[in-house]
Scaffold this motif. Structure first.
Motif, PDB file in Angstrom:
ATOM      1  N   ASP A 132      -2.930  -4.753 -27.615  1.00 21.80           N
ATOM      2  CA  ASP A 132      -3.804  -5.741 -27.296  1.00 21.80           C
ATOM      3  C   ASP A 132      -3.339  -6.648 -26.805  1.00 21.80           C
ATOM      4  N   PHE A 133      -3.891  -7.485 -25.750  1.00 17.57           N
ATOM      5  CA  PHE A 133      -3.377  -8.684 -25.176  1.00 17.57           C
ATOM      6  C   PHE A 133      -4.567  -9.414 -24.985  1.00 17.57           C
ATOM      7  N   PRO A 134      -4.991 -10.169 -26.057  1.00 16.51           N
ATOM      8  CA  PRO A 134      -6.195 -10.883 -26.036  1.00 16.51           C
ATOM      9  C   PRO A 134      -6.442 -12.254 -25.130  1.00 16.51           C
ATOM     10  N   GLY A 135      -5.265 -12.481 -24.866  1.00 13.92           N
ATOM     11  CA  GLY A 135      -5.120 -13.834 -24.065  1.00 13.92           C
ATOM     12  C   GLY A 135      -5.192 -13.530 -22.551  1.00 13.92           C
ATOM     13  N   PHE A 136      -5.688 -12.146 -22.316  1.00 17.10           N
ATOM     14  CA  PHE A 136      -5.814 -11.843 -20.684  1.00 17.10           C
ATOM     15  C   PHE A 136      -6.913 -10.840 -20.867  1.00 17.10           C
ATOM     16  N   SER A 137      -8.044 -11.005 -19.919  1.00 15.32           N
ATOM     17  CA  SER A 137      -9.143 -10.360 -19.769  1.00 15.32           C
ATOM     18  C   SER A 137      -9.117  -9.184 -19.066  1.00 15.32           C
ATOM     19  N   ASP A 138      -8.003  -9.117 -18.108  1.00 18.43           N
ATOM     20  CA  ASP A 138      -7.846  -7.744 -17.400  1.00 18.43           C
ATOM     21  C   ASP A 138      -6.492  -7.390 -17.375  1.00 18.43           C
ATOM     22  N   VAL A 139      -6.199  -6.305 -18.206  1.00 15.59           N
ATOM     23  CA  VAL A 139      -4.968  -5.816 -18.561  1.00 15.59           C
ATOM     24  C   VAL A 139      -4.125  -5.302 -17.006  1.00 15.59           C
ATOM     25  N   ALA A 140      -4.964  -4.788 -16.268  1.00 18.87           N
ATOM     26  CA  ALA A 140      -4.426  -4.216 -14.874  1.00 18.87           C
ATOM     27  C   ALA A 140      -4.176  -5.399 -14.343  1.00 18.87           C
ATOM     28  N   ALA A 141      -4.870  -6.413 -14.071  1.00 18.24           N
ATOM     29  CA  ALA A 141      -4.361  -7.727 -13.268  1.00 18.24           C
ATOM     30  C   ALA A 141      -3.057  -8.360 -13.882  1.00 18.24           C
ATOM     31  N   LEU A 142      -3.128  -8.362 -15.119  1.00 16.69           N
ATOM     32  CA  LEU A 142      -1.880  -8.699 -15.930  1.00 16.69           C
ATOM     33  C   LEU A 142      -0.660  -7.784 -15.642  1.00 16.69           C
ATOM     34  N   LYS A 143      -0.864  -6.810 -15.571  1.00 16.09           N
ATOM     35  CA  LYS A 143       0.302  -5.705 -15.130  1.00 16.09           C
ATOM     36  C   LYS A 143       1.109  -6.312 -13.794  1.00 16.09           C
ATOM     37  N   ALA A 144       0.028  -6.316 -12.887  1.00 23.20           N
ATOM     38  CA  ALA A 144       0.481  -6.696 -11.348  1.00 23.20           C
ATOM     39  C   ALA A 144       1.069  -7.751 -11.446  1.00 23.20           C
ATOM     40  N   ASP A 145       0.457  -8.910 -11.942  1.00 24.87           N
ATOM     41  CA  ASP A 145       1.215 -10.392 -11.792  1.00 24.87           C
ATOM     42  C   ASP A 145       2.284 -10.244 -12.700  1.00 24.87           C
ATOM     43  N   TYR A 146       2.648  -9.536 -13.666  1.00 24.99           N
ATOM     44  CA  TYR A 146       3.944  -9.605 -14.437  1.00 24.99           C
ATOM     45  C   TYR A 146       4.772  -9.004 -13.627  1.00 24.99           C
ATOM     46  N   ARG A 147       4.357  -8.029 -13.021  1.00 28.59           N
ATOM     47  CA  ARG A 147       5.338  -7.248 -12.090  1.00 28.59           C
ATOM     48  C   ARG A 147       5.859  -8.159 -11.076  1.00 28.59           C
ATOM     49  N   ASN A 148       4.952  -9.008 -10.439  1.00 31.33           N
ATOM     50  CA  ASN A 148       5.343  -9.813  -9.422  1.00 31.33           C
ATOM     51  C   ASN A 148       6.344 -11.016  -9.975  1.00 31.33           C
ATOM     52  N   ALA A 149       5.801 -11.404 -11.431  1.00 30.79           N
ATOM     53  CA  ALA A 149       6.942 -12.462 -12.159  1.00 30.79           C
ATOM     54  C   ALA A 149       8.371 -11.873 -12.027  1.00 30.79           C
ATOM     55  N   LEU A 150       8.613 -10.708 -12.379  1.00 28.56           N
ATOM     56  CA  LEU A 150       9.745  -9.893 -12.495  1.00 28.56           C
ATOM     57  C   LEU A 150      10.339  -9.922 -11.270  1.00 28.56           C
ATOM     58  N   ASP A 151       9.642  -9.509 -10.125  1.00 28.85           N
ATOM     59  CA  ASP A 151      10.290  -9.558  -8.727  1.00 28.85           C
ATOM     60  C   ASP A 151      10.754 -10.822  -8.525  1.00 28.85           C
ATOM     61  N   GLN A 152       9.880 -11.920  -8.751  1.00 24.26           N
ATOM     62  CA  GLN A 152      10.290 -12.997  -8.375  1.00 24.26           C
ATOM     63  C   GLN A 152      11.788 -13.482  -9.056  1.00 24.26           C
ATOM     64  N   ALA A 153      11.671 -13.227 -10.270  1.00 21.42           N
ATOM     65  CA  ALA A 153      13.088 -13.557 -10.783  1.00 21.42           C
ATOM     66  C   ALA A 153      14.201 -12.833 -10.067  1.00 21.42           C
ATOM     67  N   GLY A 154      13.850 -11.410  -9.979  1.00 20.18           N
ATOM     68  CA  GLY A 154      14.825 -10.700  -9.449  1.00 20.18           C
ATOM     69  C   GLY A 154      15.384 -11.201  -8.107  1.00 20.18           C
ATOM     70  N   ALA A 155      14.376 -11.731  -7.278  1.00 17.21           N
ATOM     71  CA  ALA A 155      14.724 -12.023  -5.928  1.00 17.21           C
ATOM     72  C   ALA A 155      15.897 -13.288  -5.951  1.00 17.21           C
ATOM     73  N   LEU A 156      16.233 -13.941  -7.294  1.00 15.63           N
ATOM     74  CA  LEU A 156      16.954 -14.905  -7.255  1.00 15.63           C
ATOM     75  C   LEU A 156      18.271 -14.335  -7.565  1.00 15.63           C
ATOM     76  N   LEU A 157      18.608 -13.122  -8.076  1.00 13.35           N
ATOM     77  CA  LEU A 157      19.569 -12.627  -8.557  1.00 13.35           C
ATOM     78  C   LEU A 157      20.817 -12.486  -7.675  1.00 13.35           C
ATOM     79  N   THR A 158      22.066 -12.847  -7.814  1.00 18.14           N
ATOM     80  CA  THR A 158      23.183 -12.443  -6.809  1.00 18.14           C
ATOM     81  C   THR A 158      23.704 -10.837  -6.758  1.00 18.14           C
ATOM     82  N   ASP A 159      23.479 -10.532  -8.032  1.00 17.88           N
ATOM     83  CA  ASP A 159      23.804  -9.032  -7.964  1.00 17.88           C
ATOM     84  C   ASP A 159      22.591  -8.282  -9.081  1.00 17.88           C
ATOM     85  N   PRO A 160      21.603  -7.769  -8.323  1.00 12.79           N
ATOM     86  CA  PRO A 160      20.585  -7.257  -9.029  1.00 12.79           C
ATOM     87  C   PRO A 160      21.022  -5.674  -9.523  1.00 12.79           C
TER      88      PRO A 160
END
Length: 227
Positions: A165-193
């Motif tokens: 359960d993720f009670p702080g988030f009303s939409d798990v599907a949206a959370l998954k998409a947002d979290y994926r984007n956050a990981l990609d944003q972090a990954g875009a800053l890597l010098t050696d992915p």
């Protein structure tokens, strides 16, 4: 592998992790206690043992993310505060009682997994991206399916399944998409992915090792019950 070329957009680290770990993901679903859970053949004791041995890994990951909260890349990932460790602890208390830490063993495979994540948190912590991908996106995907299976196969109550359960988030599907984007944003800053991509393969291998270790530990219990 480079973060970008002159003629392309930055590489999506999540996409790279997906393709690198696809076969390992399938293997994870077909081996150990995870296979038994997905087939509805695991026991409550086996599920509890898995939870207890995942807990140190989540503690290490969440501690590492907190340490890097102020960094440009991981800070965006860490701000979601998905914090599964407290939820696992709550479930263990609900299922086993307050003495769960004494009664349920920590296996060597669980310790190895946690140590690897703690190691990944060292330096700039970039390799934590791989572990966040493996665990958190898994919890937001297959974990939601597993929750429904556990309700039926093990007759666990919702109060014993707060891990999913993720009670702080009303939409798990949206959370998954947002979290994926956050990981990609972090990954875009890597010098050696590629370092992160290979860490993803290690993360899945450690999950497989833990799953098999839990299943092996439960075999004598299952044999005794069958007598």
């Amino acid at each position: 592998m480079t973060a970008a070329t002159a003629d392309s957009l930055p590489v999506s680290v999540v996409t790279a992790l997906y393709f690198r770990t696809k076969a390992l993901h399938l293997e994870a679903e077909r081996t150990g206690i995870i296979r038994d859970l997905l087939r509805g053949k695991a026991s409550r004791e086996g599920y509890v043992l898995l939870l207890r041995n995942l807990l140190p890994a989540y503690r290490a990951m969440e501690h590492g993310l907190e340490r890097h909260r102020g960094s440009p890349g991981l800070g965006e990932v860490a701000r979601y505060r998905l914090d599964r460790a407290p939820a696992i602890e709550s479930d263990l208390v609900a299922i086993c009682g307050k003495a769960w830490e004494r009664d349920v063993p920590l296996l060597p495979a669980g310790e190895v997994y946690a140590r690897r994540i703690a190691k990944a948190a060292e330096g700039d912590g970039a390799r934590l991206i791989a572990h966040a991908y493996t665990r958190y996106l898994g919890d937001l995907s297959g974990g939601q399916i597993l929750q429904r299976l556990l309700l039926r196969s093990l007759q666990l109550q919702p109060s014993e399944l707060s891990f999913y359960d993720f009670p702080g988030f009303s939409d798990v599907a949206a959370l998954k998409a947002d979290y994926r984007n956050a990981l990609d944003q972090a990954g875009a800053l890597l010098t050696d992915p590629q370092i992160v991509v290979e860490e993803g393969a290690i993360a899945f291998s450690l999950n497989i090792d833990l799953s098999c270790a839990v299943q092996t530990c439960m075999l004598p219990v299952a044999a005794a019950a069958a007598e």
